[in-house]
Scaffold this active site. Structure first.
Site, PDB file in Angstrom:
ATOM      1  N   TYR A 160       0.808  -1.215   0.000  1.00 50.17           N
ATOM      2  CA  TYR A 160       0.000   0.000   0.000  1.00 50.17           C
ATOM      3  C   TYR A 160       0.843   1.268   0.000  1.00 50.17           C
ATOM      4  O   TYR A 160       0.388   2.321  -0.427  1.00 50.17           O
ATOM      5  CB  TYR A 160      -0.949   0.010   1.200  1.00 50.17           C
ATOM      6  CG  TYR A 160      -2.353  -0.404   0.851  1.00 50.17           C
ATOM      7  CD1 TYR A 160      -2.618  -1.159  -0.292  1.00 50.17           C
ATOM      8  CD2 TYR A 160      -3.425  -0.070   1.656  1.00 50.17           C
ATOM      9  CE1 TYR A 160      -3.900  -1.555  -0.608  1.00 50.17           C
ATOM     10  CE2 TYR A 160      -4.718  -0.464   1.355  1.00 50.17           C
ATOM     11  CZ  TYR A 160      -4.953  -1.209   0.218  1.00 50.17           C
ATOM     12  OH  TYR A 160      -6.225  -1.600  -0.089  1.00 50.17           O
ATOM     13  N   LYS A 231       5.086 -14.537   4.714  1.00 50.18           N
ATOM     14  CA  LYS A 231       5.897 -15.301   3.754  1.00 50.18           C
ATOM     15  C   LYS A 231       7.361 -15.179   4.153  1.00 50.18           C
ATOM     16  O   LYS A 231       8.259 -14.943   3.336  1.00 50.18           O
ATOM     17  CB  LYS A 231       5.658 -14.779   2.331  1.00 50.18           C
ATOM     18  CG  LYS A 231       6.218 -15.682   1.227  1.00 50.18           C
ATOM     19  CD  LYS A 231       5.581 -17.054   1.192  1.00 50.18           C
ATOM     20  CE  LYS A 231       6.172 -17.875   0.039  1.00 50.18           C
ATOM     21  NZ  LYS A 231       5.753 -19.289   0.101  1.00 50.18           N
ATOM     22  N   ASP A 332       0.987 -19.107   1.949  1.00 49.10           N
ATOM     23  CA  ASP A 332       0.393 -20.049   1.000  1.00 49.10           C
ATOM     24  C   ASP A 332      -0.255 -21.226   1.724  1.00 49.10           C
ATOM     25  O   ASP A 332      -1.282 -21.748   1.302  1.00 49.10           O
ATOM     26  CB  ASP A 332       1.409 -20.531  -0.034  1.00 49.10           C
ATOM     27  CG  ASP A 332       2.745 -20.933   0.572  1.00 49.10           C
ATOM     28  OD1 ASP A 332       2.865 -20.938   1.803  1.00 49.10           O
ATOM     29  OD2 ASP A 332       3.672 -21.226  -0.204  1.00 49.10           O
ATOM     30  N   ASP A 356      -5.198  -8.983   1.905  1.00 44.68           N
ATOM     31  CA  ASP A 356      -6.062  -8.703   0.769  1.00 44.68           C
ATOM     32  C   ASP A 356      -6.523 -10.004   0.130  1.00 44.68           C
ATOM     33  O   ASP A 356      -7.716 -10.225  -0.122  1.00 44.68           O
ATOM     34  CB  ASP A 356      -5.296  -7.850  -0.246  1.00 44.68           C
ATOM     35  CG  ASP A 356      -6.202  -7.193  -1.266  1.00 44.68           C
ATOM     36  OD1 ASP A 356      -7.439  -7.255  -1.104  1.00 44.68           O
ATOM     37  OD2 ASP A 356      -5.691  -6.613  -2.235  1.00 44.68           O
TER      38      ASP A 356
END
Length: 471
Positions: A160, A231, A332, A356
């Site tokens: 963002y 991640k 993931d 998101d």
């Protein structure tokens, strides 16, 4: 009389105040609203009727909302030749809590996004998305009722606030040259010269305040866990740091109320066998220790001893099971886990991009964005909003599902401490859906359903508030 955008402030309401981290809510708060573009007009009319009916029934006239319209999007452009007037921002700052429908951003219009502007000005650093199943809602999964999570998505950094340089520009070439020749000098990594380049910052400040809000929510709402989604196995100093800083915040500021997943293994091992040595405990939490280098074995032994010395007296003998569990999952992995075993998760705290993706993926299991609520929340300011778009081809046709704004209103009332009104709305929405009196998006997926208009759905909800609860 005070006014914004030329509209007088309601004389029958009072401002919400904020002091020492808490809202001070009068019985008749002034709450700004933006009805929204496209279908927002129909949705807001229906939602406002539901809100007023719920407040009236819950509090028998002792409380009410003084709604105050402020302007953004197409209506603001038509009235003021400005997509987002400064007075709109000033009004929301003045009254602290607002709600809005969906807003358009014309392609190539060069206008400010309402959300981005308000996030920056009011520092609304947490995007909050609860995802739960309401009985009767059509779903693509067999057991949607197992989903009940709240996602706290960082709202001011990561992608963002990310900076990008387009491939082929002098700026991109200059940055790539600097990275390849200076920062990556002597290493095997090199950035291809025909690349676009982006930078995504994740800070200690941004991470810790988001995780703080997520943990406080878990404590306040008696939720069982907070999961840090990242991640970090690949991006160790941004996403990995989000994980690290999240654990630090949890154990430093909420020590007596939380336990980390790894701590729970150590404590549980000791509970099950009080005579277990530190070394034996370490072997159980790190299988294959006999093959590990001595330095690693020593570090795990040290970790086990420090945990037991620090918190076994307060968290041992099963006490840890009553604490909020702090754990983490790779981004993931969490996607498949919220499908295969969603009941294991309760609150998710995520950097911007991960949140998101996962909020929409989760919402798809429980009815989609048509009934997905959301909020942008900071310290002392909050804006509740529809999470879907404006669907202009359905504008002014009285056909769209108003559930997203209605449930955002539920979030708003809970934020204000008006839980009785929030409960009424949730229960009447669920009852109406179970009666199969639904708008077209649900009607086409529910056998035997009756298709109703947006306004008619609101009417059915209001009627369902008049029958005894929990029938």
């Amino acid at each position: 009389m005070a006014q914004f955008n030329g509209v007088p402030v309601p004389s029958n309401g009072q401002k919400i105040e904020y002091s020492n981290g808490k809202y001070i809510v009068p019985d008749h708060p002034i709450i700004p609203f933006i009805e929204g573009d496209g279908t927002g007009r129909d949705i807001w009319k229906a939602s406002a009727r539901v809100f007023d009916a719920a407040v009236e029934k819950a509090y028998q006239g002792k409380r009410s909302v003084a709604w105050y319209e402020v302007f953004a999007g197409e209506k603001a452009k038509a009235r003021f030749q400005n997509w987002l007037p400064d007075d709109t921002i000033s009004a929301i700052r003045e009254f602290r809590v607002a709600i809005k429908g969906p807003l358009t951003t014309p392609v190539g219009g060069g206008i400010r996004s309402l959300n981005v502007a308000l996030r920056q000005i009011l520092d609304l650093y947490s995007c909050i998305r609860p995802v739960k199943y309401y009985a009767g809602v059509p779903s693509p999964v067999k057991h949607p009722e197992r989903m009940d999570i709240v996602i706290f998505r960082e709202n001011t950094e990561d992608v963002y606030i990310g900076i990008e340089w387009e491939e082929g520009t002098p700026e991109a070439a200059k940055l790539i040259e600097f990275l390849n020749k200076d920062m990556l000098k002597g290493g095997k990594k090199q950035i291809r010269l025909d690349s676009g380049v982006g930078i995504k910052p994740i800070s200690i400040t941004g991470t810790k305040r988001l995780v703080r809000m997520a943990i406080q929510h878990a404590l306040d709402s008696k939720r069982k866990s907070v999961t840090l989604v990242h991640k970090g196995n690949i991006q160790k100093f941004t996403e990995g740091a989000f994980r690290k800083w999240g654990y630090e915040l949890a154990t430093q500021e909420f020590r007596s109320q939380v336990v980390t997943e790894r701590e729970s293994w150590i404590i549980d091992n000791k509970d099950n066998n009080p005579n277990l040595t530190v070394e034996e405990n370490a072997d159980q939490i790190e299988p294959g220790m006999e093959f590990a280098p001595p330095e690693f074995r020593q570090s795990v032994n040290k970790e086990v001893k420090e945990v037991l010395d620090a918190i076994y007296s307060t968290h041992g003998k099963g006490a840890w099971k009553k604490k909020v569990m702090i754990n983490d999952r790779i981004a993931d992995s969490i996607f498949q886990q919220i499908v295969t075993r969603p009941e294991e998760y309760s609150v998710l705290a995520t950097p911007n991009l991960n949140g998101d993706y996962i909020s929409d993926a989760a919402a798809a299991q429980v009815g989609g964005l048509g009934i997905a609520p959301g909020a942008n929340v900071g310290d002392g300011y909050a804006i509740f909003e529809a999470t879907h778009g404006t669907a202009p081809k359905y504008a002014d046709k009285d056909v769209i599902n108003p559930g997203s704004v209605i449930l955002s209103g539920v979030m708003m009332f809970r934020h204000l401490g008006w839980n009785e009104a929030a409960d009424l709305i949730e229960q009447s929405l669920e009852r109406t859906i179970q009666q199969k009196q639904v708008t077209y998006d649900f009607e086409r997926m529910l056998e035997g359903a009756t298709k109703v208009k947006t306004s008619e759905f609101a009417t059915h909800m209001i009627e369902n508030m008049r029958v005894p609860l929990h029938v």
